[in-house]
Design a protein around this motif. Structure first.
Motif, mmCIF file in Angstrom:
data_model
loop_
_atom_site.group_PDB
_atom_site.id
_atom_site.type_symbol
_atom_site.label_atom_id
_atom_site.label_comp_id
_atom_site.label_asym_id
_atom_site.label_seq_id
_atom_site.Cartn_x
_atom_site.Cartn_y
_atom_site.Cartn_z
ATOM 1 N N ARG A 28 110.721 79.069 5.698
ATOM 2 C CA ARG A 28 110.419 78.064 4.678
ATOM 3 C C ARG A 28 109.817 78.675 3.428
ATOM 4 O O ARG A 28 109.956 78.139 2.333
ATOM 5 C CB ARG A 28 109.467 77.016 5.250
ATOM 6 N N PHE A 29 109.081 79.797 3.584
ATOM 7 C CA PHE A 29 108.449 80.404 2.406
ATOM 8 C C PHE A 29 108.698 81.906 2.306
ATOM 9 O O PHE A 29 108.205 82.554 1.385
ATOM 10 C CB PHE A 29 106.940 80.113 2.362
ATOM 11 N N LEU A 335 103.443 77.981 -0.987
ATOM 12 C CA LEU A 335 104.549 78.881 -1.334
ATOM 13 C C LEU A 335 105.929 78.331 -1.034
ATOM 14 O O LEU A 335 106.917 78.910 -1.487
ATOM 15 C CB LEU A 335 104.386 80.210 -0.571
ATOM 16 N N CYS A 336 106.044 77.263 -0.258
ATOM 17 C CA CYS A 336 107.348 76.771 0.165
ATOM 18 C C CYS A 336 108.214 76.407 -1.043
ATOM 19 O O CYS A 336 107.734 75.793 -2.011
ATOM 20 C CB CYS A 336 107.182 75.564 1.079
ATOM 21 N N GLN A 337 109.482 76.774 -0.994
ATOM 22 C CA GLN A 337 110.390 76.572 -2.129
ATOM 23 C C GLN A 337 111.248 75.322 -1.995
ATOM 24 O O GLN A 337 112.157 75.114 -2.803
ATOM 25 C CB GLN A 337 111.300 77.802 -2.254
ATOM 26 N N ASN A 338 110.996 74.474 -0.999
ATOM 27 C CA ASN A 338 111.843 73.280 -0.875
ATOM 28 C C ASN A 338 111.496 72.276 -1.971
ATOM 29 O O ASN A 338 110.457 72.391 -2.635
ATOM 30 C CB ASN A 338 111.733 72.684 0.537
ATOM 31 N N GLU A 342 103.895 69.897 -3.712
ATOM 32 C CA GLU A 342 102.803 70.473 -2.944
ATOM 33 C C GLU A 342 101.969 69.376 -2.293
ATOM 34 O O GLU A 342 101.493 69.539 -1.171
ATOM 35 C CB GLU A 342 101.926 71.344 -3.841
#
Length: 346
Positions: A28-29, A335-338, A342
């Protein structure tokens, strides 16, 4: 890191060393580099000794000491703060970290009053930061299996339970002697089993009562308790109730064969669950070492050092696993890019 005492050495130290060596990966990150950036403590002596002994197993970290140590640590660009001081100092450090916009992980018990807990909860929500408590016994494989059987309906409706955790006398008279005055072992370790009972069986707490003994750690008429016997009564949605007795002590003789004595027993409508910390695993005697320098019964579930069959040495266990889990949660939030925000991930 706020505090570098016994629990730091048992769980945080091996976690930080392992994650420095291997990184933390999650699809995920991606790869997340995790470094121990700063340490705050009263004297700084243990942190400095650790820096020298660790060598390249840990990166260079700032070492702050004295009354302004936590404030100095929070001036660093850290992402999350771990609080592992004596528990009467948890609240001040945790609140300061939340107000500085940091995620927070606190050793149990989080704080010593419900009012302080409400304040931390409010600050966590206000600043939109994670604030969690380390109840590592929820990650004990035996306790996870217990909850699995309850969730799956294999064990049906708990009726009563008995839990005990007995610490050696060296805990109360040695490592903790500086802050133990006016304290009791229930606040220190019974909270593990209160959490296990509450989390596993649910229900609504109806009453709490407690008895205890004094005279070994402090005077017989003083405010410091040797052992406690806690009783909790829970009521459930079907109108039935269950009673749980939790016995704790920190005056077990130092020549006791185990590091601690842990026992859990629950009776259900259709079964009984028995778990014993010493009898579930290994016994080992070594001439000249056991049971004083090395204990006869080893808890390899909580924190064990292992020579791996594929080469190299690791230190693993549920005491370390819980720290990795929190670090993954912080990395996911930040940090997750989906496409989610946040706030949604929080």
């Amino acid at each position: 890191m706020v505090g570098v005492g016994m629990i730091f050495d048992e769980t945080y130290r091996p976690f930080f060393e392992q994650v420095r060596r291997d990184g933390l990966y999650d699809r995920r990150f991606g790869l997340c580099e995790v470094e121990l950036a700063a340490v705050a403590s009263r004297t700084g002596q243990r942190a400095e000794a650790y820096r020298k002994s660790a060598g390249d197993r840990i990166g260079d970290f700032a070492n702050y000491s004295g009354p302004e140590a936590v404030s100095q640590l929070l001036d660093q660009e850290v992402d999350f703060v771990c609080v592992a001081t004596p528990d009467h100092r948890h609240f001040q450090s945790a609140m300061a970290a939340l107000q500085a916009g940091k995620h927070v992980l606190i050793e149990k018990p989080s704080v010593l009053t419900l009012h302080q807990l409400d304040q931390l909860t409010q600050a966590s929500e206000q600043h939109q930061k994670l604030c969690k408590v380390v109840y590592h016994k929820l990650l004990d494989p035996d306790h996870k299996k217990l909850r699995t059987l309850v969730v799956d309906g294999v064990l049906q409706h708990v009726n009563h339970g008995y839990c005990s955790l007995l610490e050696p006398k060296s805990i109360a008279t040695g490592q903790f002697s500086e802050w133990i005055t006016g304290r009791n072992p229930a606040t220190y370790v019974a909270v593990h089993y209160i959490k296990l009972i509450d989390f596993t069986f649910g229900g609504k707490l109806q009453s709490v009562s407690c008895s205890g003994q004094r005279g070994l750690v402090g005077p017989a008429n003083g405010s410091t308790w040797d052992s406690t016997q806690l009783r909790l009564i829970y009521r459930y949605a079907d109108g039935r109730s269950a009673a749980f007795d939790i016995h704790t002590s920190w005056v077990t003789p130092d020549n006791f064969p185990g590091y601690v004595e842990q026992e859990v027993q629950f009776r259900f409508d259709n079964g009984v669950w028995n778990s014993h910390g010493r009898k579930r695993g290994v016994e080992c005697t070594v001439e000249g070492l056991t049971p004083m320098q090395m204990k006869t019964t080893l808890n390899n579930h909580y924190n064990g050092t292992f020579q791996e069959p594929f080469g190299g040495r690791t230190q693993r266990g549920y005491g370390i696993e819980v720290l990795e889990r929190f670090t993954r949660e912080v990395a996911y939030v930040q940090l997750c890019q989906n496409p989610s925000s946040e706030t949604d991930r929080l």
